[in-house]
Design a protein around this motif. Structure first.
Motif, PDB file in Angstrom:
ATOM      1  N   ILE A   1      11.689  30.307 -10.423  1.00  0.00           N
ATOM      2  CA  ILE A   1      12.521  30.120  -9.325  1.00  0.00           C
ATOM      3  C   ILE A   1      14.025  29.505  -9.728  1.00  0.00           C
ATOM      4  O   ILE A   1      13.900  28.733 -10.791  1.00  0.00           O
ATOM      5  N   ASP A   2      15.116  30.410  -9.510  1.00  0.00           N
ATOM      6  CA  ASP A   2      16.427  29.822  -9.973  1.00  0.00           C
ATOM      7  C   ASP A   2      17.076  28.965  -9.254  1.00  0.00           C
ATOM      8  O   ASP A   2      16.340  29.051  -8.283  1.00  0.00           O
ATOM      9  N   ASP A   3      17.527  27.969  -9.928  1.00  0.00           N
ATOM     10  CA  ASP A   3      18.233  26.983  -9.021  1.00  0.00           C
ATOM     11  C   ASP A   3      19.356  27.334  -8.708  1.00  0.00           C
ATOM     12  O   ASP A   3      20.295  28.753  -9.236  1.00  0.00           O
ATOM     13  N   ALA A   4      20.221  26.693  -7.850  1.00  0.00           N
ATOM     14  CA  ALA A   4      20.718  27.030  -6.874  1.00  0.00           C
ATOM     15  C   ALA A   4      22.484  27.109  -8.231  1.00  0.00           C
ATOM     16  O   ALA A   4      22.657  25.757  -8.961  1.00  0.00           O
TER      17      ALA A   4
ATOM     18  N   SER B   1      16.488  27.885  -0.189  1.00  0.00           N
ATOM     19  CA  SER B   1      16.859  26.982  -1.490  1.00  0.00           C
ATOM     20  C   SER B   1      15.791  26.912  -2.197  1.00  0.00           C
ATOM     21  O   SER B   1      14.293  26.601  -2.006  1.00  0.00           O
ATOM     22  N   PRO B   2      16.257  26.502  -3.424  1.00  0.00           N
ATOM     23  CA  PRO B   2      14.755  26.743  -4.756  1.00  0.00           C
ATOM     24  C   PRO B   2      14.149  25.350  -4.469  1.00  0.00           C
ATOM     25  O   PRO B   2      13.380  25.353  -5.048  1.00  0.00           O
ATOM     26  N   VAL B   3      14.936  24.259  -3.631  1.00  0.00           N
ATOM     27  CA  VAL B   3      13.744  23.005  -3.898  1.00  0.00           C
ATOM     28  C   VAL B   3      12.288  23.293  -3.072  1.00  0.00           C
ATOM     29  O   VAL B   3      11.161  22.781  -3.066  1.00  0.00           O
ATOM     30  N   ALA B   4      12.731  24.204  -1.756  1.00  0.00           N
ATOM     31  CA  ALA B   4      11.533  24.763  -0.696  1.00  0.00           C
ATOM     32  C   ALA B   4      11.298  25.764  -1.189  1.00  0.00           C
ATOM     33  O   ALA B   4       9.406  25.274  -1.214  1.00  0.00           O
ATOM     34  N   LYS B   5      11.652  26.651  -2.409  1.00  0.00           N
ATOM     35  CA  LYS B   5      10.909  27.326  -2.749  1.00  0.00           C
ATOM     36  C   LYS B   5       9.279  27.182  -4.058  1.00  0.00           C
ATOM     37  O   LYS B   5       8.946  27.382  -4.163  1.00  0.00           O
ATOM     38  N   ARG B   6      10.164  26.224  -4.257  1.00  0.00           N
ATOM     39  CA  ARG B   6       9.510  25.549  -5.601  1.00  0.00           C
ATOM     40  C   ARG B   6       8.474  24.695  -5.284  1.00  0.00           C
ATOM     41  O   ARG B   6       7.649  24.427  -5.280  1.00  0.00           O
TER      42      ARG B   6
END
Length: 716
Positions: free
Chosen positions: A137-140, A112-117
């Motif tokens: 990192i691109d958001d969903a 998920s984007p938040v996990a990657k960020r």
């Protein structure tokens, strides 16, 4: 969190501190303690679940790096691995409290984007040089129109015949001026901060911050919205003036009984938010149709039932209940909705539920396609917080204030304008106000309806001294013994923990109670557990509560009788019939027409003395203010459900003091549950009303009751 990037490069420091070899470890240690603290309070919301996930994968990643790095000495490597094992141990203890965390450790869950960020930010804080592909990192992507109907509901989807005619007749199906937020956004001072947890915390610390109401205009000199023969109250007029001024996103959280339905209907009229969709509990569909006709007689409302074959596709207001919304998502997303009202919005607080996902998907679609470009979105609930401030999450997403991961652009701008960061103490009251100004409106009865009579909750203890009551006492003793036996087994297995004589290990108490609760939830009312015990207590109290209600009715007139289980309602109705008291029933399995007929009979027929109501089916959106006495035969598991039930009577239109009589089985777990429910009322008072109250635990009533039972057994 698996990474395909090249091996990370670390900035070296001349310092000889041991953290130089693995500067990410202190960060992981600090973060895992934060997660552990939340888990101990049963507050593992979306943000902390992601945090748990990122910690776990970074521990795995860092352990592999430490083992392979040739520049690390053997002694330093052993020390670092020991510290990583310490973090992993805390993760394991946390997962033992909430076993649903284990699925987050699967490799395909970590994208998920938040996990990657979050992973990126922690590594950068540790001085790690990341490759370019890990920095951006691109958001969903937003939900696409063609995926508005979830796969699970696709087979049930319907399309009423008239709908296509409505769509073909609408020349404004595409948005005229609105474009969803996206593209390059200017970088703000707070972009590098994790903000969702601080936002929740700002409300948890709300005491002293004042009532959670956005600035509202003054009452206009003339009432320009009420139809002939009706008049709105001052607090309603102020809210409607904010709509007239152009505000379109609201969490209308007025206490139950202050006329949220009327305010919503008139708000849609002022905003010209037609066609309007109203999503409601099944029990109030007919009442909403009546309120639309009452307050905006020039508008037509249609109630959607089943496959919708009888709907008026050219109506101004479409009213649908949560249970069948999935069947109608497709065509509702195509008719050019200009507004959505979600009644009893706390129903969507569980983001994993299908009804929550349906509402959120549709609201996103409407924001993208509303012809005006600025649709009216209103979440109505007098009890937005049930167990925790993170209950706000789904409502904030519905209103597009946040996406669950970070604040939306408008809220981010307001937070940035405060000049503070979460490291500043002043950030929290400023952040709370920033969210409130987005559109929270919360008024209390005692502040705006000064002529509304008082409300009193009175406890009526009863003795369960028959064989049934004695069997309940034995079952409670056996449950307490089972909990105590588990406690002692775990304590013995862990060995000496340095406890003083008579001291109780709260970690083990927490572990035992969580385990018992999970087993109880799986078993339901089968076997001897907290759920079956509470049900049996309700059955044992049924006739005692019904007899008290019948006596009360003879002396004071109409009475509302609330119970949680059908068999308790059935027993009460039989007793009323035998006692010669005429009653009506309001239940979940009734048709909308039958339910409304029962409500009308209770309110309008002087021969009907008692309304027997389901706590879940009649606890919301029903007006029963012809009575001023309520009997609660069974206790709810939440303070909010109890409040909602009592406020079916204590609302605008009531001219007598209201008394709610709680029937409580003395010397049983029933007493403890009553105390715990009362303690829960402080959450909303602190977060929404800014009141200084005791900081009651946010764990569930069921869990707290089991802990209390275990402590009593250990003390004995």
């Amino acid at each position: 969190m698996p990474s395909t990037a090249p091996a990370r490069q670390r900035k070296k420091s001349s310092s000889s501190r041991r953290d130089d070899e693995a500067p990410i470890i202190p960060i992981l240690a600090r973060k895992v303690r934060e997660v552990e603290a939340k888990a101990q309070k049963n507050k593992l919301g979306p943000t902390n679940r992601v945090k748990f996930q990122v910690i776990a994968f970074l521990v795995r990643e860092e352990r592999a790096r430490v083992k392979e790095d040739p520049e690390i000495t053997d002694s330093a490597r052993a020390e670092l691995l020991k510290r990583l094992d310490g973090v992993a141990t805390i993760l394991a203890k946390t997962a033992a409290r909430d076993t649903s965390l284990i699925q987050l450790l699967e490799a395909d869950q970590a994208t998920s984007p938040v996990a990657k960020r979050m992973r990126r930010d922690w590594l950068l804080d540790a001085g790690v040089e990341l490759p370019p592909e890990e920095l951006v990192i691109d958001d969903a992507k937003p939900v696409a129109a063609e995926t508005i109907v979830p796969a699970v509901a696709a087979e049930r989807a319907v399309r009423p015949v008239q709908v296509q005619s409505r769509i073909d007749a609408n020349p404004f199906r595409a948005p005229s001026s609105y474009h969803p937020a996206g593209g390059d956004q200017p970088r703000r001072r707070l972009d590098g901060w994790e903000l969702m947890s601080p936002l929740y915390k700002s409300f948890a610390l709300g005491a002293g911050g004042g009532s959670a109401t956005m600035p509202l205009p003054e009452v206009p000199e003339f009432d320009r919205v009420s139809p002939r023969g009706l008049e709105i109250m001052k607090h309603q007029a102020r809210f409607l003036e904010s709509v007239r001024a152009g505000h379109r996103r609201f969490l209308l959280a007025d206490e139950p009984g202050l006329g949220k339905t009327a305010q919503s209907v008139l708000a849609a009229s002022i905003a010209e938010a037609y066609p309007l969709l109203v999503v409601v509990p099944n029990v109030v569909k007919m009442n909403w149709a009546r309120e639309v006709e009452r307050w905006t007689p020039q508008r037509r409302a249609t109630v959607i039932a089943g496959d919708g074959k009888d709907i008026d596709a050219f109506a101004d207001v479409f009213i649908v209940n949560y249970e069948i919304l999935d069947r109608h998502l497709g065509w509702l997303s195509e008719i050019g909705l200009e507004g959505i009202v979600v009644d009893e919005a706390h129903f969507i607080k569980n983001l994993s539920s299908q009804r929550s996902q349906n509402v959120l998907a549709l609201s996103q679609r409407v924001r993208q396609t509303a012809p005006s470009g600025n649709p009216l979105l209103m979440a109505l609930t007098g009890t937005p917080l049930i167990n925790d401030v993170e209950d706000f999450d789904a409502i904030w997403r519905f209103l597009d204030w946040t996406d669950g991961v970070k604040p939306g652009p408008e809220l981010m701008e307001r937070l940035d304008a405060t000049g503070y960061t979460p490291a500043d103490k002043a950030f929290y009251p400023a952040a709370r106000q920033a969210v409130i100004d987005m559109g929270i409106v919360r008024r209390r009865k005692k502040d705006v309806a000064t002529d509304l009579p008082d409300k009193l909750i009175a406890d009526m203890p009863v003795q369960l001294d028959d064989e049934f009551g004695r069997s309940i006492a034995r079952a409670e003793q056996e449950l307490a013994k089972r909990l105590a036996d588990r406690y002692h087994r775990i304590l013995a297995a862990r060995g000496d923990r340095g406890l003083a004589h008579g001291e109780i290990d709260e970690d083990i108490v927490d572990l035992v109670a969580h385990g018992e609760l999970e087993e109880s939830r799986a078993a339901g009312t089968d076997g001897d557990n907290v759920f079956s015990m509470v049900r049996r207590i309700g059955q044992a109290k049924a006739l005692l509560a019904a007899d008290y209600a019948a006596q009360l009715q003879r002396s004071v007139g109409k009475v509302v009788f609330f119970a949680k289980h059908i068999d308790v309602m059935d027993a009460a109705e039989r007793h009323f019939a035998e006692a010669g008291v005429r009653s009506v029933s309001i239940r979940g399995e009734q048709s909308t027409a039958a339910r409304q007929q029962a409500i009308d009979a209770f309110n309008g027929d002087p021969e009907v003395g008692i309304a027997v109501c389901s706590l879940t089916a009649a606890g919301v959106g029903v007006n029963l203010q012809t009575a001023s006495n309520v009997v609660l035969a069974e206790l709810s598991w939440t303070a909010a459900e109890q409040t909602q039930a009592i406020d079916r009577v204590h609302r605008i239109g009531q001219d007598e003091p209201v008394t709610a009589w709680r029937i409580i089985a003395a010397h049983t777990i029933d007493q403890k549950i009553a105390e715990l429910i009362d303690s829960k009322e402080g959450l909303a008072a602190r977060a929404l009303d800014g009141m200084q109250v005791d900081d009651a635990a946010t764990e569930s009533v069921q869990l707290a009751a089991l802990k209390s039972l275990l402590r009593d057994a250990l003390g004995a």
